[in-house]
Scaffold this motif. Structure first.
Motif, PDB file in Angstrom:
ATOM      1  N   GLY A 147       4.116  -5.072 -16.297  1.00 32.71           N
ATOM      2  CA  GLY A 147       5.295  -5.311 -17.090  1.00 32.71           C
ATOM      3  C   GLY A 147       5.807  -6.650 -16.749  1.00 32.71           C
ATOM      4  N   SER A 148       5.155  -7.235 -15.632  1.00 33.54           N
ATOM      5  CA  SER A 148       5.681  -8.746 -15.717  1.00 33.54           C
ATOM      6  C   SER A 148       4.585  -9.546 -16.427  1.00 33.54           C
ATOM      7  CB  SER A 148       5.492  -8.946 -13.929  1.00 33.54           C
ATOM      8  OG  SER A 148       4.120  -8.998 -13.642  1.00 33.54           O
ATOM      9  N   ILE A 149       5.412 -10.529 -16.755  1.00 34.22           N
ATOM     10  CA  ILE A 149       4.470 -11.615 -17.480  1.00 34.22           C
ATOM     11  C   ILE A 149       3.450 -12.100 -16.813  1.00 34.22           C
ATOM     12  CG2 ILE A 149       5.626 -13.780 -16.875  1.00 34.22           C
ATOM     13  CD1 ILE A 149       4.861 -13.056 -20.403  1.00 34.22           C
ATOM     14  N   GLU A 205       9.018 -24.335 -26.441  1.00 36.89           N
ATOM     15  CA  GLU A 205       8.629 -22.771 -26.335  1.00 36.89           C
ATOM     16  C   GLU A 205       7.780 -22.532 -27.605  1.00 36.89           C
ATOM     17  OE1 GLU A 205      13.015 -22.956 -27.420  1.00 36.89           O
ATOM     18  OE2 GLU A 205      11.589 -24.207 -25.995  1.00 36.89           O
ATOM     19  N   HIS A 206       8.307 -23.140 -28.836  1.00 33.68           N
ATOM     20  CA  HIS A 206       7.635 -22.787 -30.285  1.00 33.68           C
ATOM     21  C   HIS A 206       6.341 -23.468 -30.139  1.00 33.68           C
ATOM     22  CE1 HIS A 206      12.089 -22.559 -30.821  1.00 33.68           C
ATOM     23  NE2 HIS A 206      11.961 -21.643 -31.749  1.00 33.68           N
ATOM     24  N   VAL A 207       6.275 -24.544 -29.768  1.00 32.59           N
ATOM     25  CA  VAL A 207       4.667 -25.062 -29.680  1.00 32.59           C
ATOM     26  C   VAL A 207       4.114 -24.324 -28.875  1.00 32.59           C
ATOM     27  CG1 VAL A 207       3.360 -27.304 -29.162  1.00 32.59           C
ATOM     28  CG2 VAL A 207       5.879 -27.624 -30.127  1.00 32.59           C
ATOM     29  N   PHE A 217      -3.615 -16.863 -21.942  1.00 36.22           N
ATOM     30  CA  PHE A 217      -2.282 -17.330 -21.817  1.00 36.22           C
ATOM     31  C   PHE A 217      -1.197 -16.475 -22.094  1.00 36.22           C
ATOM     32  CE2 PHE A 217      -3.911 -21.861 -23.472  1.00 36.22           C
ATOM     33  CZ  PHE A 217      -4.577 -22.096 -22.248  1.00 36.22           C
ATOM     34  N   PRO A 218      -0.153 -16.413 -21.702  1.00 36.83           N
ATOM     35  CA  PRO A 218       1.030 -15.564 -21.627  1.00 36.83           C
ATOM     36  C   PRO A 218       1.735 -15.454 -23.118  1.00 36.83           C
ATOM     37  CG  PRO A 218       1.686 -17.060 -20.433  1.00 36.83           C
ATOM     38  CD  PRO A 218       0.319 -17.550 -20.487  1.00 36.83           C
ATOM     39  N   ALA A 219       2.281 -14.446 -23.698  1.00 35.37           N
ATOM     40  CA  ALA A 219       3.087 -14.541 -24.792  1.00 35.37           C
ATOM     41  C   ALA A 219       4.358 -15.336 -24.436  1.00 35.37           C
ATOM     42  CB  ALA A 219       3.425 -13.084 -25.059  1.00 35.37           C
ATOM     43  N   VAL A 220       5.003 -15.903 -25.614  1.00 34.03           N
ATOM     44  CA  VAL A 220       6.157 -16.929 -25.361  1.00 34.03           C
ATOM     45  C   VAL A 220       7.312 -16.128 -25.932  1.00 34.03           C
ATOM     46  CG1 VAL A 220       7.362 -19.194 -25.458  1.00 34.03           C
ATOM     47  CG2 VAL A 220       5.020 -18.904 -24.925  1.00 34.03           C
ATOM     48  N   TRP A 228       2.340 -14.737 -29.750  1.00 33.45           N
ATOM     49  CA  TRP A 228       1.027 -15.151 -29.421  1.00 33.45           C
ATOM     50  C   TRP A 228       0.408 -16.237 -30.403  1.00 33.45           C
ATOM     51  CZ3 TRP A 228      -1.388  -9.747 -28.331  1.00 33.45           C
ATOM     52  CH2 TRP A 228      -1.306  -9.443 -26.945  1.00 33.45           C
ATOM     53  N   ASP A 229      -0.604 -16.692 -30.120  1.00 27.81           N
ATOM     54  CA  ASP A 229      -1.264 -17.964 -30.869  1.00 27.81           C
ATOM     55  C   ASP A 229      -1.525 -17.541 -32.293  1.00 27.81           C
ATOM     56  OD1 ASP A 229      -3.401 -19.389 -32.045  1.00 27.81           O
ATOM     57  OD2 ASP A 229      -4.070 -20.102 -29.871  1.00 27.81           O
ATOM     58  N   GLY A 230      -0.973 -18.217 -33.092  1.00 28.86           N
ATOM     59  CA  GLY A 230      -1.077 -18.077 -34.539  1.00 28.86           C
ATOM     60  C   GLY A 230      -2.653 -17.752 -35.093  1.00 28.86           C
ATOM     61  N   GLY A 231      -3.543 -18.466 -34.396  1.00 30.59           N
ATOM     62  CA  GLY A 231      -5.040 -18.225 -34.603  1.00 30.59           C
ATOM     63  C   GLY A 231      -5.498 -16.887 -34.782  1.00 30.59           C
ATOM     64  N   LEU A 232      -4.752 -16.077 -34.083  1.00 24.84           N
ATOM     65  CA  LEU A 232      -5.154 -14.481 -34.239  1.00 24.84           C
ATOM     66  C   LEU A 232      -5.251 -13.992 -35.414  1.00 24.84           C
ATOM     67  CD1 LEU A 232      -3.350 -13.188 -31.078  1.00 24.84           C
ATOM     68  CD2 LEU A 232      -5.667 -13.588 -31.298  1.00 24.84           C
TER      69      LEU A 232
END
Length: 397
Positions: A147-149, A205-207, A217-220, A228-232
């Motif tokens: 549950g933690s980042i 944070e948006h970048v 990398f963690p979700a922002v 998550w990464d838009g490349g998904l």
């Protein structure tokens, strides 16, 4: 890295300042690809030298980072800020001195040795992270509280936040002198969206969200939602820029870090490499062909509307169709990084200084060679109002 990637005497022979092309918008579209992103910085340096600075920069993942560095700095400082970022993230750690010595061009002989050294460098990035970018979690995510980042990624990207806040002027970025669009995907809904300085106030944070590739990398979190990464979902902003309203005559430089085309794999390592290329390539040529077809339909509809009798011109059906009858011109200039055989499947997280300089230089040279062809900056005169140019296919020298 030296003060200039390309010596002055070479640049003067092969490059020149160009007049502003006859387009309403110059767009720079930057794909995701991790450490390969230095190629995009080289592309921008060549465009800046030719006085082809973009009006609109759109990016995914590392493309979003490069885009923010461009939009968030004055034109005369952009190349230097890009260089500062890429020198920082390829600085390494205590092992860097030895690594740089062994990877110096004078020491590297043959693709086998270079491939071995690249794998060593990529392995060090996995263990130690990349300076100013990401650092390994200690203890591991597997040992963190559910549950933690910290339990959701192998690396901490706090160093990237500090780097962006130091190198990017977010007040300038949000002033809108250069339009910026960066893509991300909502973790819980799965919806893909763009953060755009025309509609959002963009922060570090948006970048970071655009480049938050799991499970590394963690979700922002942004306004209570996690990204998550838009490349998904999509690794290129091409469609977003071409289909945004109001439509404008656009000269678009599409910079891809993964090639959709490749050879049949012969080993398991080559299978992994080819899998990544197919997964993250933008299929630029397919997207371009589809856009050409749509443009042909738009132009045919516009021509048909002009032939309608006066009694039909006030019909509600025609009013509904009118936005689709605008005739606009598009040049799509494709700049695609073609990896060397020795780079392998770790090329997107191989952060050696030597590879960074190779990628930057490749982007610069590809752009210089492309701009030698005057037709890339000329408005199309065909039925669909779209011209595409790919150095690999149209610009052999």
């Amino acid at each position: 890295m030296s003060a200039r990637v390309i010596p002055n005497r070479i640049a003067r022979k092969s490059h020149r300042q160009l007049a502003r092309p006859n387009f309403e918008c110059i767009a720079l579209l930057l794909q995701g690809g991790g450490a390969l992103g230095a190629y995009q910085a080289g592309v921008y340096e060549a465009l800046a030298e030719a006085h082809l600075a973009p009006d609109w920069v759109a990016g995914i993942s590392i493309g979003a980072v490069n885009a923010a560095l461009i939009a968030g700095n004055p034109p005369n400082a952009r190349v230097e800020k890009l260089r500062e970022f890429w020198k920082l993230v390829t600085a390494g750690g205590p092992w860097d001195g030895v690594a740089q010595l062994t990877m110096a061009p004078s020491m590297v002989r043959g693709e086998f040795l270079r491939g071995l050294l690249n794998q060593l460098s990529a392995g060090m990035a996995l263990i130690a992270g990349a300076a100013g970018f990401f650092a390994p979690r200690v203890p591991s995510a597997w040992l963190q509280s559910p549950g933690s980042i910290e339990a959701t990624s192998y690396y901490d990207t706090a160093p990237l936040k500090a780097t962006l806040e130091r190198l990017v002027d977010f007040d300038r970025l949000n002033a809108g002198e250069t339009r910026l669009s960066i893509g991300a995907v909502n973790v819980t809904s799965g919806n893909f969206l763009y953060f755009d300085n025309a509609t959002h106030t963009i922060g570090a944070e948006h970048v970071m969200a655009s480049g938050a590739l799991p499970p590394g990398f963690p979700a922002v979190e942004i306004e209570g939602e996690f990204y998550w990464d838009g490349g998904l979902v999509s690794n290129t902003p091409l469609q977003w820029v071409l289909e945004s309203e109001p439509r404008r005559d656009t000269l678009a430089f599409q910079v891809d870090l993964w090639s959709a085309r490749g050879t049949l794999p012969r080993t398991m390592l080559e299978v992994m490499t080819r899998q990544k290329e197919i997964q993250f390539s933008s299929r630029t040529r397919n997207n371009s062909d589809r856009f050409k077809y749509t443009q042909r339909l738009r132009n045919a509809l516009a021509s048909l509307v002009q032939k309608l009798p006066d009694e039909l011109r006030g019909s509600p059906e025609l009013a509904m169709l009118k936005p689709y009858t605008q005739t606009k011109a598009y040049n799509l200039i494709q700049l695609i990084y073609h990896a060397k055989q020795y780079e392998g499947d770790s090329k997107d997280y191989e952060f050696s200084r030597l590879s960074m300089e190779d990628h930057w230089r490749a982007g610069y040279h590809d752009t210089v060679r492309t701009l030698r062809h005057p037709e890339v900056l000329e408005r199309p005169n065909n039925l669909e109002g779209v011209r595409t140019f790919d150095l690999a296919q149209n610009g052999r020298e």
